[in-house]
Design a protein around this motif. Structure first.
Motif, PDB file in Angstrom:
ATOM      1  N   PRO A 196       0.848  -1.193   0.000  1.00  0.00           N
ATOM      2  CA  PRO A 196       0.000   0.000   0.000  1.00  0.00           C
ATOM      3  C   PRO A 196       0.886   1.246   0.000  1.00  0.00           C
ATOM      4  O   PRO A 196       1.990   1.239   0.548  1.00  0.00           O
ATOM      5  CB  PRO A 196      -0.784  -0.125   1.307  1.00  0.00           C
ATOM      6  N   VAL A 197       0.418   2.306  -0.628  1.00  0.00           N
ATOM      7  CA  VAL A 197       1.099   3.594  -0.614  1.00  0.00           C
ATOM      8  C   VAL A 197       0.071   4.686  -0.340  1.00  0.00           C
ATOM      9  O   VAL A 197      -1.134   4.460  -0.437  1.00  0.00           O
ATOM     10  CB  VAL A 197       1.846   3.891  -1.943  1.00  0.00           C
ATOM     11  N   PHE A 198       0.562   5.867  -0.010  1.00  0.00           N
ATOM     12  CA  PHE A 198      -0.311   6.980   0.348  1.00  0.00           C
ATOM     13  C   PHE A 198      -0.427   7.935  -0.835  1.00  0.00           C
ATOM     14  O   PHE A 198       0.572   8.475  -1.310  1.00  0.00           O
ATOM     15  CB  PHE A 198       0.275   7.716   1.553  1.00  0.00           C
ATOM     16  N   TYR A 199      -1.639   8.127  -1.332  1.00  0.00           N
ATOM     17  CA  TYR A 199      -1.899   9.028  -2.455  1.00  0.00           C
ATOM     18  C   TYR A 199      -2.451  10.358  -1.938  1.00  0.00           C
ATOM     19  O   TYR A 199      -3.177  10.392  -0.945  1.00  0.00           O
ATOM     20  CB  TYR A 199      -2.940   8.412  -3.396  1.00  0.00           C
ATOM     21  N   SER A 228      -3.956   3.162  -1.174  1.00  0.00           N
ATOM     22  CA  SER A 228      -4.284   2.110  -2.128  1.00  0.00           C
ATOM     23  C   SER A 228      -2.989   1.404  -2.527  1.00  0.00           C
ATOM     24  O   SER A 228      -1.902   1.784  -2.085  1.00  0.00           O
ATOM     25  CB  SER A 228      -4.983   2.705  -3.358  1.00  0.00           C
ATOM     26  N   SER A 229      -3.115   0.410  -3.370  1.00  0.00           N
ATOM     27  CA  SER A 229      -1.953  -0.360  -3.799  1.00  0.00           C
ATOM     28  C   SER A 229      -1.084   0.435  -4.765  1.00  0.00           C
ATOM     29  O   SER A 229      -1.576   1.255  -5.549  1.00  0.00           O
ATOM     30  CB  SER A 229      -2.413  -1.649  -4.487  1.00  0.00           C
ATOM     31  N   GLY A 269       1.693  -7.502  -0.667  1.00  0.00           N
ATOM     32  CA  GLY A 269       0.603  -8.280  -1.230  1.00  0.00           C
ATOM     33  C   GLY A 269       0.999  -8.819  -2.590  1.00  0.00           C
ATOM     34  O   GLY A 269       2.165  -8.801  -2.971  1.00  0.00           O
ATOM     35  N   GLY A 270       0.013  -9.286  -3.348  1.00  0.00           N
ATOM     36  CA  GLY A 270       0.293  -9.800  -4.684  1.00  0.00           C
ATOM     37  C   GLY A 270       0.571 -11.294  -4.698  1.00  0.00           C
ATOM     38  O   GLY A 270       0.127 -12.036  -3.821  1.00  0.00           O
ATOM     39  N   CYS A 271       1.326 -11.734  -5.687  1.00  0.00           N
ATOM     40  CA  CYS A 271       1.518 -13.171  -5.883  1.00  0.00           C
ATOM     41  C   CYS A 271       2.970 -13.542  -6.160  1.00  0.00           C
ATOM     42  O   CYS A 271       3.770 -12.733  -6.634  1.00  0.00           O
ATOM     43  CB  CYS A 271       0.639 -13.670  -7.027  1.00  0.00           C
ATOM     44  N   LYS A 274       5.095  -2.697 -17.122  1.00  0.00           N
ATOM     45  CA  LYS A 274       3.847  -3.024 -17.812  1.00  0.00           C
ATOM     46  C   LYS A 274       2.635  -2.918 -16.879  1.00  0.00           C
ATOM     47  O   LYS A 274       1.579  -2.396 -17.270  1.00  0.00           O
ATOM     48  CB  LYS A 274       3.922  -4.452 -18.367  1.00  0.00           C
ATOM     49  N   THR A 275       2.781  -3.404 -15.657  1.00  0.00           N
ATOM     50  CA  THR A 275       1.618  -3.535 -14.779  1.00  0.00           C
ATOM     51  C   THR A 275       1.531  -2.477 -13.681  1.00  0.00           C
ATOM     52  O   THR A 275       0.450  -2.203 -13.174  1.00  0.00           O
ATOM     53  CB  THR A 275       1.624  -4.909 -14.079  1.00  0.00           C
ATOM     54  N   GLY A 276       2.660  -1.909 -13.279  1.00  0.00           N
ATOM     55  CA  GLY A 276       2.661  -1.004 -12.128  1.00  0.00           C
ATOM     56  C   GLY A 276       2.938  -1.717 -10.824  1.00  0.00           C
ATOM     57  O   GLY A 276       3.076  -1.077  -9.779  1.00  0.00           O
ATOM     58  N   TYR A 277       3.015  -3.063 -10.853  1.00  0.00           N
ATOM     59  CA  TYR A 277       3.430  -3.777  -9.647  1.00  0.00           C
ATOM     60  C   TYR A 277       4.886  -3.443  -9.330  1.00  0.00           C
ATOM     61  O   TYR A 277       5.601  -2.875 -10.151  1.00  0.00           O
ATOM     62  CB  TYR A 277       3.265  -5.290  -9.837  1.00  0.00           C
TER      63      TYR A 277
END
Length: 441
Positions: A166-169, A286-287, A321-323, A358-361
């Motif tokens: 998570p990051v702070f926007y 949010s992520s 998080g994530g995979c 590509k994804t922003g992950y």
């Protein structure tokens, strides 16, 4: 940058030997089984055919298909391996389908695995250790916090793939209108309160939120607390500890006194996104994987956003998080070597850069910070740099089999506090009792 030891350091999450629902019922399943359930998937010309399962659509789907095609055209072509990628829906969908596929002896060879599912599927004998297929140099190159959920009982079961924190926007345009310093994100809880007060005076809400467990976990960490204890022999919830009660009360006070925007739990994610896009709120969490979309929405809406670390009370510390990528347990012999080649390719330094852009992950490898493609992208969009820098404070997710259900009690308690129907102390005390009954099954 710190390097990973050959074995993981003490992980601050729960590990129990509980199996996921239905795993114990899978017939003939053994982590040491020599029955290669996918052996029938070989071509007549000797090409080893591998099946790969992945989740999610849009850019993530495109990335999976692009990387698989790239593998087939390079390493696969050279070594006689062909991979077929198959979309399986959400993480929950995939987990359910994976259990069913094992019962039918139709499981994939390689799969994405949501990080808090690793323990359950390893204990259930559905995925296998792969340390002999992954070089120590590669293991040491991944960020330490991303490796936590790759281990079960000291053995390596996964490799970081599409990972997030998570990051702070915050809305830079609203910050400027409110007379705030728009060049940097609020760094502390006090900063968030002060910014919310200024935005409230402007006529908009400040910090928007809902009962999002990942966000709540991050705020608990930042106050020196955590959702659950680390006692593996007697796992329990920590919801009722003073620091946890203080954390939840901070949200309540913010909503009552400082212009925080509390969203009811149902459909909270969509409502939060809508509030941010319509500039009804000036700050939200949010992520990092949402950054590309959030930047696009800001451009369409004629405003600017920026990103910062999750704000702290006493420390910087964030969940991940994530995979990861895992190999199913019945893959053996030359098929196992082929599956190892595929996992190494998908998580290589080059692929990690492509996956990220590509994804922003997250950029999963430490050494990739020096990649020219990354430097160019960060110069153009510096917001991505923030998530990468925050990785030094990242840790893995909880892997207790009852974690998901136990977390729902925390979310319910949070909603009760925000609705004003119960005090933080009472609601969290009740939630702890409910969660403990699930964790100790």
């Amino acid at each position: 940058m710190s390097q990973l030891p050959s074995m993981p350091s003490r992980r601050q999450f729960l590990r129990t030997a509980l199996l996921g629902a239905g795993l114990a019922a899978v017939p003939g399943l053994s982590a040491c089984s020599g029955d290669d359930g996918s052996a029938k998937q070989s071509s007549s010309d000797g090409t080893i055919e591998l099946k790969y399962w992945y989740c999610w659509t849009d850019k993530i789907k495109e990335n999976n298909e692009e990387r698989v095609q790239e593998f087939n055209d390079s390493v696969g072509k050279e070594k006689g391996i062909h991979v077929t990628a198959e979309y399986q829906g959400s993480y929950d969908d995939l987990n359910s389908k994976l259990k069913t596929a094992f019962a039918a002896n139709e499981e994939p060879d390689v799969s994405v695995m949501v990080i808090n599912g690793t323990q359950t599927f390893a204990d259930g004998g559905m995925i296998q250790p792969i340390a002999d297929l992954i070089s120590q140099d590669d293991v040491s190159d991944f960020w330490p916090g991303l490796m936590d959920n790759c281990y079960v009982s000291g053995e390596l079961y996964g490799v970081p793939y599409l990972r997030s924190t998570p990051v702070f926007y915050y809305n830079k345009t609203l910050f400027q209108k409110a007379g705030l310093d728009a060049s940097k994100a609020p760094e502390t809880w006090d900063d968030v309160v002060k910014a919310s007060d200024a935005l409230k005076a402007l006529g908009v809400s400040g910090f928007g939120f809902f009962s999002y467990i990942w966000m709540l976990t991050a705020f608990l960490y930042s106050n020196g607390s955590s959702p659950f204890t680390d006692d593996l022999s007697a796992p329990s919830a920590s919801f009722d500890e003073d620091a946890a009660v203080e954390t939840i009360q901070w949200f309540k006070d913010g909503a009552d006194k400082h212009g925080f925007y509390a969203i009811p739990g149902a459909n909270g994610s969509d409502a939060l996104s809508s509030a941010a896009a319509s500039q009804k709120i000036g700050m939200w969490c949010s992520s990092t994987a949402d950054l590309t979309n959030n930047l696009s929405l800001a451009e369409q809406g004629g405003y600017e956003i920026n990103v910062g670390f999750m704000p702290k009370k006493v420390q910087n510390k964030v969940p991940t998080g994530g995979c990861d990528l895992v190999m199913t347990s019945r893959v053996a012999d030359e098929r196992r070597q082929a599956a190892g080649e595929f996992i190494n390719f998908m998580t290589s330094k080059d692929s990690a850069v492509k996956n990220h852009l590509k994804t922003g992950y997250l950029l999963t490898r430490q050494s990739d910070a020096n990649d020219d493609r990354v430097k160019e992208a960060y110069e153009k969009t510096p917001q991505y740099q923030v998530a990468f820098n925050q990785l030094q404070y990242a840790i893995g997710d909880y892997m207790n089999d009852g974690y998901t259900e136990a977390s729902k009690y925390l979310a319910d308690a949070f909603d009760k506090v925000m609705e004003g129907t119960e005090s933080a102390k009472d609601a969290l005390g009740e939630a702890k009792e409910q969660a403990d009954s699930v964790l100790k099954q």
